[in-house]
Design a protein around this motif. Structure first.
Motif, short mmCIF file in Angstrom:
data_model
loop_
_atom_site.label_atom_id
_atom_site.label_comp_id
_atom_site.label_asym_id
_atom_site.label_seq_id
_atom_site.Cartn_x
_atom_site.Cartn_y
_atom_site.Cartn_z
N GLU A 52 0.77 -1.39 -0.05
CA GLU A 52 0.16 -0.03 0.03
C GLU A 52 1.14 1.27 -0.03
O GLU A 52 0.47 2.14 -0.67
N GLU A 53 1.99 1.19 0.70
CA GLU A 53 2.99 2.30 0.63
C GLU A 53 3.64 2.61 -0.78
O GLU A 53 3.96 3.69 -1.08
N ALA A 54 3.69 1.69 -1.55
CA ALA A 54 4.25 1.56 -2.63
C ALA A 54 3.11 1.93 -3.82
O ALA A 54 3.28 1.80 -5.19
N ASN A 55 1.80 2.00 -3.38
CA ASN A 55 0.75 2.16 -4.25
C ASN A 55 0.65 1.31 -5.30
O ASN A 55 0.20 1.69 -6.66
N ILE A 56 0.69 0.09 -5.17
CA ILE A 56 0.64 -1.18 -5.92
C ILE A 56 -0.94 -1.53 -5.92
O ILE A 56 -1.21 -1.73 -4.82
N PRO A 57 -1.54 -1.42 -6.98
CA PRO A 57 -2.86 -2.13 -7.09
C PRO A 57 -3.19 -3.42 -6.54
O PRO A 57 -1.98 -4.33 -6.88
N PHE A 58 -4.00 -3.83 -5.63
CA PHE A 58 -4.07 -5.28 -5.10
C PHE A 58 -5.21 -5.69 -4.89
O PHE A 58 -6.34 -5.12 -4.91
N THR A 59 -5.36 -7.07 -4.64
CA THR A 59 -6.62 -7.70 -4.02
C THR A 59 -5.91 -8.99 -2.94
O THR A 59 -5.16 -9.42 -3.23
N TYR A 60 -6.52 -8.99 -1.85
CA TYR A 60 -6.42 -9.70 -0.90
C TYR A 60 -7.31 -10.76 -0.82
O TYR A 60 -8.38 -10.54 -0.84
#
Ligand code: NDP
Length: 312
Positions: free
Chosen positions: A146-154
């Motif tokens: 999240e700090e690297a602003n990477i789009p994610f899905t958990y």
């Protein structure tokens, strides 16, 4: 819309191999990270070759070689990591920080799915030591993403059926007995069981879906939300026989944990939260989260009783 190109990291693993299979089946150009460190592990090499035969591309890359990870990541749109995270086998969750660095530098990734696939670590701030290490490490990885602003899905996949259903929810057992079973307390706490192939399929469904962007997705197949007693009952119906039942109280279970080796303590801690506390079912999914069987009703997920049928 063209299907995203997917890189699977940890594709030779227990869950990872199913993710590779689902990615190919769902029509995604599929890349599998191949680590030179596996050396002469012939089983893994054969597995990687079988992926290649099915149409996957093997990409060489190593966690110790940042450049190789960046180069691997640049070839795809989505990265799914299923690196190990079970102490009794292997736990390498924090290695993913190297992968996060590579994804950040590559700058082209539309979605990253880190190695989670269990209890939602964000809801386990209260977890017992030392088992909490799994959740703490997964949260460290989330923070870096999240700090690297990477789009994610958990993906919160709840209980793998192989471990939990196979052992009638008893730790250290993965084959159901036809004689006896030990209940956690009264055996009435509900948990959620998901077939590993279904976990892989639901995971792949999320990657090109805007509804799952930057969210936690819980896999809660409604028919598989069962107590230990209900799992046992399904087995008893299949074998046509009632098992002899004993029970272990919460206090006894907690005291047994303390006598174990570290790796066992971690695993038993997870069983404690799932089977006594009910940590998988004691909350409602928030509005900004999603549930997989609701998002993808077309998936004919495996029921607990059908999973158990294979042991008869
Ligand atoms: P595995 O133990 O099968 O390992 C997966 C991969 O980890 C392997 O492909 C291996 O790659 C890779 N790996 C191991 N060590 C290293 C290393 N030093 N460097 C790079 N790669 C490494 O994993 P699982 O399938 O058991 O676990 C995957 C996820 O699922 C974890 O997050 C775990 O916590 C979760 N899980 C959840 C369960 C549940 O009931 N909810 C149950 C079990 C797991 P290689 O072949 O290249 O060595």
């Amino acid at each position: 819309m063209a299907k995203s190109r997917v890189l699977v990291v940890g594709g030779t693993g227990y869950l990872g191999r199913r993710i590779v299979k689902a990615s190919i089946a769902e029509g995604h150009p599929t890349f599998v990270l191949h680590r030179p460190e596996i050396g002469t592990d012939i089983e893994k090499v054969q597995l990687l070759l079988s992926f290649k035969e099915q149409g996957a591309r093997l990409v060489e890359g190593s966690f110790g070689n940042h450049r190789s990870l960046v180069d691997a990541v640049r070839q795809v749109d989505v990265v799914i990591c299923a690196i190990s995270g079970v102490h009794i086998r292997s736990h390498q969750i924090l290695l993913q920080l190297e992968l996060v660095d590579a994804i950040k530098e590559a700058g082209n990734i539309k979605r990253f799915l880190p190695s989670e696939f269990g209890t939602d670590p964000a809801r386990m701030g209260h977890a017992l030591a030392p088992g909490r290490v799994t959740f703490d490490d997964k949260m460290v990885v989330r923070k870096a993403i999240e700090e690297a602003n990477i789009p994610f899905t958990y993906i919160s996949a709840n209980c793998f059926m192989g471990y939990f259903v196979g052992g009638l929810c008893q730790p250290a057992k993965i084959i159901p007995s036809t004689e006896s079973v030990c209940l956690h307390g009264d055996g009435n706490v509900k948990a959620i069981y998901v077939d590993e192939d279904d976990i892989a399929l639901y995971t792949l469904k999320t990657i090109d879906d805007h509804r799952t962007l930057n969210k936690t997705i819980y896999i809660r197949p409604p028919q598989n939300i069962l107590s230990q007693r209900e799992v046992i009952m399904a087995w008893e119906q299949l074998i046509g026989k009632e098992l002899e039942k004993t029970s272990i109280s919460e206090e006894e279970f907690l005291s047994i944990i303390k006598e174990q080796e570290f790796a066992q303590q971690v695993g038993l801690g997870h069983y404690y939260h799932v089977c006594y506390e009910g940590c998988l079912t004691n909350f409602e999914i928030d509005e900004e989260e999603e549930e997989a069987s609701h998002l993808y009703p077309e998936v004919a997920y495996t029921r607990v009783k059908d999973y158990l049928r294979r042991y008869v």
